[in-house]
Design an enzyme around this catalytic site. Structure first.
Site, PDB file in Angstrom:
ATOM      1  CG  HIS A  72      -2.170  -0.924   0.854  1.00 52.07           C
ATOM      2  ND1 HIS A  72      -3.095  -1.147   1.787  1.00 52.07           N
ATOM      3  CD2 HIS A  72      -2.454  -1.597  -0.265  1.00 52.07           C
ATOM      4  CE1 HIS A  72      -4.023  -2.010   1.084  1.00 52.07           C
ATOM      5  NE2 HIS A  72      -3.412  -2.290   0.153  1.00 52.07           N
ATOM      6  CD  GLU A  87      -5.775  14.120   7.437  1.00 52.40           C
ATOM      7  OE1 GLU A  87      -4.861  13.455   6.970  1.00 52.40           O
ATOM      8  OE2 GLU A  87      -6.719  13.795   7.414  1.00 52.40           O
ATOM      9  CD  GLU A 107      -4.716  13.606   2.066  1.00 52.51           C
ATOM     10  OE1 GLU A 107      -5.757  13.044   1.621  1.00 52.51           O
ATOM     11  OE2 GLU A 107      -4.021  12.970   2.616  1.00 52.51           O
ATOM     12  NE  ARG A 154      -1.093  13.380   7.058  1.00 48.32           N
ATOM     13  CZ  ARG A 154      -0.935  12.140   6.900  1.00 48.32           C
ATOM     14  NH1 ARG A 154      -1.126  11.258   7.928  1.00 48.32           N
ATOM     15  NH2 ARG A 154      -0.530  11.584   5.892  1.00 48.32           N
TER      16      ARG A 154
HETATM   17  C1  LIG Z   1      -4.318   5.174   1.419  1.00 45.88           C
HETATM   18  C2  LIG Z   1      -2.945   5.422   1.813  1.00 45.88           C
HETATM   19  C3  LIG Z   1      -2.803   6.274   2.857  1.00 45.88           C
HETATM   20  C4  LIG Z   1      -1.297   6.381   3.671  1.00 45.88           C
HETATM   21  N1  LIG Z   1      -1.220   7.156   4.580  1.00 45.88           N
HETATM   22  C5  LIG Z   1      -0.132   7.552   5.126  1.00 45.88           C
HETATM   23  C6  LIG Z   1       0.077   8.236   6.384  1.00 45.88           C
HETATM   24  O1  LIG Z   1      -1.020   8.564   6.940  1.00 45.88           O
HETATM   25  N2  LIG Z   1       1.597   8.489   6.821  1.00 45.88           N
HETATM   26  C7  LIG Z   1       2.202   7.543   6.210  1.00 45.88           C
HETATM   27  O2  LIG Z   1       3.529   7.761   6.910  1.00 45.88           O
HETATM   28  N3  LIG Z   1       2.359   6.661   5.169  1.00 45.88           N
HETATM   29  C8  LIG Z   1       1.070   6.765   4.817  1.00 45.88           C
HETATM   30  N4  LIG Z   1       0.992   5.932   3.774  1.00 45.88           N
HETATM   31  C9  LIG Z   1       1.955   5.176   3.005  1.00 45.88           C
HETATM   32  C10 LIG Z   1       2.382   3.830   3.717  1.00 45.88           C
HETATM   33  O3  LIG Z   1       2.756   4.121   4.941  1.00 45.88           O
HETATM   34  C11 LIG Z   1       3.509   3.269   2.987  1.00 45.88           C
HETATM   35  O4  LIG Z   1       3.508   3.199   1.467  1.00 45.88           O
HETATM   36  C12 LIG Z   1       4.000   1.997   3.838  1.00 45.88           C
HETATM   37  O5  LIG Z   1       5.103   1.757   3.336  1.00 45.88           O
HETATM   38  C13 LIG Z   1       3.145   1.067   3.315  1.00 45.88           C
HETATM   39  O6  LIG Z   1       3.471  -0.267   3.887  1.00 45.88           O
HETATM   40  P1  LIG Z   1       3.009  -1.689   3.165  1.00 45.88           P
HETATM   41  O7  LIG Z   1       3.237  -2.631   4.325  1.00 45.88           O
HETATM   42  O8  LIG Z   1       1.860  -1.708   2.513  1.00 45.88           O
HETATM   43  O9  LIG Z   1       4.561  -1.856   2.626  1.00 45.88           O
HETATM   44  P2  LIG Z   1       4.925  -2.200   1.077  1.00 45.88           P
HETATM   45  O10 LIG Z   1       4.141  -1.367  -0.121  1.00 45.88           O
HETATM   46  O11 LIG Z   1       4.598  -3.750   0.784  1.00 45.88           O
HETATM   47  O12 LIG Z   1       6.338  -2.053   1.197  1.00 45.88           O
HETATM   48  C14 LIG Z   1       6.815  -0.602   1.097  1.00 45.88           C
HETATM   49  C15 LIG Z   1       8.437  -0.616   1.154  1.00 45.88           C
HETATM   50  O13 LIG Z   1       8.673  -1.138   2.455  1.00 45.88           O
HETATM   51  C16 LIG Z   1       9.836  -2.140   2.232  1.00 45.88           C
HETATM   52  N5  LIG Z   1       9.381  -2.968   3.325  1.00 45.88           N
HETATM   53  C17 LIG Z   1       8.260  -3.760   3.636  1.00 45.88           C
HETATM   54  N6  LIG Z   1       8.598  -4.704   4.765  1.00 45.88           N
HETATM   55  C18 LIG Z   1       9.460  -4.509   4.904  1.00 45.88           C
HETATM   56  C19 LIG Z   1      10.594  -5.319   5.865  1.00 45.88           C
HETATM   57  N7  LIG Z   1      10.189  -6.282   6.630  1.00 45.88           N
HETATM   58  N8  LIG Z   1      11.829  -4.996   5.689  1.00 45.88           N
HETATM   59  C20 LIG Z   1      12.461  -4.161   5.020  1.00 45.88           C
HETATM   60  N9  LIG Z   1      11.710  -3.282   4.264  1.00 45.88           N
HETATM   61  C21 LIG Z   1      10.277  -3.740   4.092  1.00 45.88           C
HETATM   62  C22 LIG Z   1       9.566  -2.681   1.109  1.00 45.88           C
HETATM   63  O14 LIG Z   1      10.343  -3.151   0.452  1.00 45.88           O
HETATM   64  C23 LIG Z   1       8.964  -1.241   0.160  1.00 45.88           C
HETATM   65  O15 LIG Z   1      10.254  -0.532  -0.101  1.00 45.88           O
HETATM   66  C24 LIG Z   1      -0.385   5.645   3.045  1.00 45.88           C
HETATM   67  C25 LIG Z   1      -0.549   4.757   1.946  1.00 45.88           C
HETATM   68  C26 LIG Z   1      -1.826   4.704   1.459  1.00 45.88           C
HETATM   69  C27 LIG Z   1      -1.932   3.544   0.478  1.00 45.88           C
END
Ligand SMILES: Cc1cc2nc3c(=O)[nH]c(=O)nc-3n(C[C@H](O)[C@H](O)[C@H](O)COP(=O)(O)OP(=O)(O)OC[C@H]3O[C@@H](n4cnc5c(N)ncnc54)[C@H](O)[C@@H]3O)c2cc1C
Length: 588
Positions: free
Chosen positions: A111, A304, A449, A451
């Site tokens: 995500h 926000e 947005e 914050r």
């Molecule tokens: C609708 C929406 C709202 C959001 N709102 C916010 C917010 O309010 N604040 C904010 O800070 N972010 C926000 N995000 C962004 C979100 O926090 C990041 O995209 C986060 O990385 C997603 O985590 P994931 O589990 O989906 O990781 P993935 O998308 O699966 O991976 C993201 C990254 O993290 C790495 N990663 C994952 N797991 C590990 C691990 N175990 N070790 C090392 N690297 C790893 C992956 O390799 C990749 O580089 C939002 C995203 C969405 C879609």
């Protein structure tokens, strides 16, 4: 218009019956809004075009599955995906990958927006192995033996589960990303943040930070190259050991299997929504009186603003510390209370379909409808004033929300400048929107947005000699001691909207040329869009190779900066198993 109890006004356009009907019709935008990686193909049924990873350890489950990021801009079929049951399985996978020339990409909830995990490419990349942490690497242990208390969690655990476990044990965090379905590993990789600075007179409780989640880390266990054994192995770095500074926020250039975080006592938050304060008041020039963002930051510290395009009154959320239930507040015992923004009414999907089909001039109506839905939703779901344990208002975005794309930046400055920074940004945004509109273009159809957070101050960490996260957007600038906050800006739009990359380029160039010197500085929000050219994000070579590294180098001690982080991450992953085309460009 009908006036609500809190003084906000309900939209005449969307009555209760329509609203409920609309929410029920959310499935109309299903294809755009929801996606589930439903299919799995085991090695025996591998697609003919896609070689099975050779000699893969038979003890570890392996299957093919599609990878798709949040905006769906990256959709790759049939990626080989391994499912480790233990941290040692990850080690086994990494040592296998060295032998067989594969990249190892940790995969959380997928995500995000930026292509940190993998680039868009033809189906079935031949040398990429995704590692799904979400199925087994989810253990959580809370320890109250120390002060402050700590939680040790494996990185595949979702923030939902982690924060629920903490709440059950009486602990919480100051702020966190709005969605809880993301993994801890994903959140720590990109310095996950929420919105919080101290209200006037507020002091930081033990175990908390006004910075990012990365600043709560006390130790990390990673899979790292061991030059004595010539193999990848589990390695634990504590917060005082220099290498951890590169791993606290690593942008995906590492594999973290577990993290120990400090946590503070849980607390109750009130979250009030406002939808009638004019943008001209909220975002007024620095020094203005009245209901400005600065005024809400003084009184509550947590805001926000969500400002839909071509509307005049943003949706402002203001969280405040409230140990006892305010008379007018609705008690919430679980998160995700804004059901109206997590479901897509059919009216909205129809309008969006028309915009996507080419009628961009409907964008102002789309913005107005989005605001109407919020106004009506807050009223009919009785959610304009909520109160409960911290996580129940800190988490408010569900995966069913509209799948849009976003750019993202943190502007570091002093608290006294916040209103001025916001005013300058919205003034430029409006001028750009007007200039595009004059050409019949509406590149931004989602909200702005805004914050505000604190920085990743090592003094927040309850360990003497704690290291500072070298790649965090919230890393303080030792040469700018007055800078104590970051203003986060995002602008959302439907992926592929004509003119959007050019718009994003223009605003990015403006941000970097405006917020300079001792006034302010810009850094990218790693998970979102940055390094724009007029045709794509994450592709501006000057931004990737010079501007962004400079932003994490200037003012930092020699040998403790962007280049130092890149070198450390390379030292512990000399085979660059944990990389991708974007990371190869950013951290070569
Ligand atoms: C609708 C929406 C709202 C959001 N709102 C916010 C917010 O309010 N604040 C904010 O800070 N972010 C926000 N995000 C962004 C979100 O926090 C990041 O995209 C986060 O990385 C997603 O985590 P994931 O589990 O989906 O990781 P993935 O998308 O699966 O991976 C993201 C990254 O993290 C790495 N990663 C994952 N797991 C590990 C691990 N175990 N070790 C090392 N690297 C790893 C992956 O390799 C990749 O580089 C939002 C995203 C969405 C879609």
């Amino acid at each position: 218009m009908k006036t609500q109890e809190d003084g906000t006004q309900a939209s005449p356009e969307l009555g209760r019956r329509q609203f409920v009907k609309g929410a029920a019709g959310a499935a109309a935008l299903g294809a755009l809004a929801q996606w589930t990686p439903a299919f799995r193909i085991g090695p025996a049924d591998a697609q003919a075009s896609c070689a099975v990873p050779p000699n893969f350890p038979s003890s570890i489950e392996l299957y093919q599955q599609a990878y798709q990021n949040w905006s769906e801009a990256i959709t790759v079929d049939s990626v080989w995906t391994a499912v480790p049951q233990t941290p040692n399985d990850v080690v086994t996978i990494c040592n296998w990958a060295v032998q067989h020339g594969y990249l190892v990409r940790p995969r959380g909830a997928m995500h995000g927006w930026s292509p940190l995990t993998m680039a868009q490419q033809a189906a079935c990349p031949s040398n990429i192995l995704l590692v799904d942490t979400t199925q087994y690497l989810t253990a959580v242990t809370i320890s109250t033996a120390t002060s402050p208390a700590t939680v040790t969690a494996q990185t595949g655990v979702t923030m939902d589960v982690l924060l629920q476990d903490l709440e059950t044990a009486g602990f919480g965090v100051m702020a966190c990303p709005a969605p809880g379905d993301i993994t801890l590993g994903g959140a720590l990789a990109i310095d996950g943040h929420g919105t919080a600075i101290p209200a006037t007179g507020e002091t930081l409780p033990a175990g908390m930070t006004y910075g990012s989640l990365s600043n709560l880390i006390l130790s990390l266990t990673v899979v790292a190259w061991n030059s004595t054994t010539n193999a990848y192995a589990l390695t634990t770095f504590t917060r005082t050991q220099p290498p951890i500074k590169a791993f606290l926020t690593h942008v995906g250039r590492a594999f973290v299997v577990s993290a120990t975080l400090q946590v503070g006592a849980n607390y109750r938050l009130r979250c009030q929504s406002y939808v009638t304060i004019p943008a001209t008041t909220l975002f007024a020039p620095q020094g203005s009186s009245g209901q400005t963002i600065a005024s809400f930051l003084s009184s509550a510290g947590r805001v926000e603003a969500i400002w839909f395009p071509f509307t005049t009154t943003p949706w402002l959320k203001v969280w405040s510390l409230a140990p006892t239930q305010p008379l007018t507040s609705t008690v919430v015992t679980s998160p995700y209370n804004y059901t109206f923004s997590d479901e897509i009414p059919v009216e909205l999907s129809n309008l969006l379909s028309e915009i996507i089909a080419g009628d961009a001039a409907l964008t102002p109506s789309f913005g107005a409808l989005q605001l109407s839905i919020v106004q009506a939703g807050l009223l009919f779901t009785w959610t304009y004033d909520l109160w409960g344990w911290s996580k129940n208002t800190l988490l408010y975005v569900k995966p069913t929300t509209l799948r849009v794309t976003a750019n993202g930046y943190a502007v570091l400055t002093s608290r006294a400048n916040v209103q001025g920074v916001i005013n300058a940004f919205v003034t430029e945004y409006q001028a750009l929107v007007a200039s595009y509109e004059a050409q019949g273009l509406y590149p931004m159809n989602g909200p702005v947005e805004i914050r505000v957070t604190g920085l990743d101050q090592t003094s927040d960490v309850e360990v003497t000699g704690a290291g500072s996260p070298q790649l965090s957007a919230l890393r303080p600038r030792p040469d700018q001691t007055a800078w104590n906050v970051a203003v986060w800006f995002d602008i959302l739009t439907v992926p592929g909207t004509p003119g959007s990359d050019a718009f994003y380029t223009a605003i990015e160039q403006w941000l970097y040329s405006t917020f300079t010197g001792s006034y302010a500085a810009v850094r990218p929000e790693w998970s979102k869009g940055w390094a724009f050219t007029t045709t794509a994000g994450w592709s501006n070579t000057t931004m990737l190779g010079t501007t962004i590294p400079y932003g994490l180098t200037v003012g930092q001690p020699a040998g403790d900066n962007f280049a130092a982080a890149a070198a450390t991450l390379d030292e512990y992953d000399p085979y660059r198993l944990f990389s991708s085309p974007l990371l190869d460009a950013l951290l070569p």
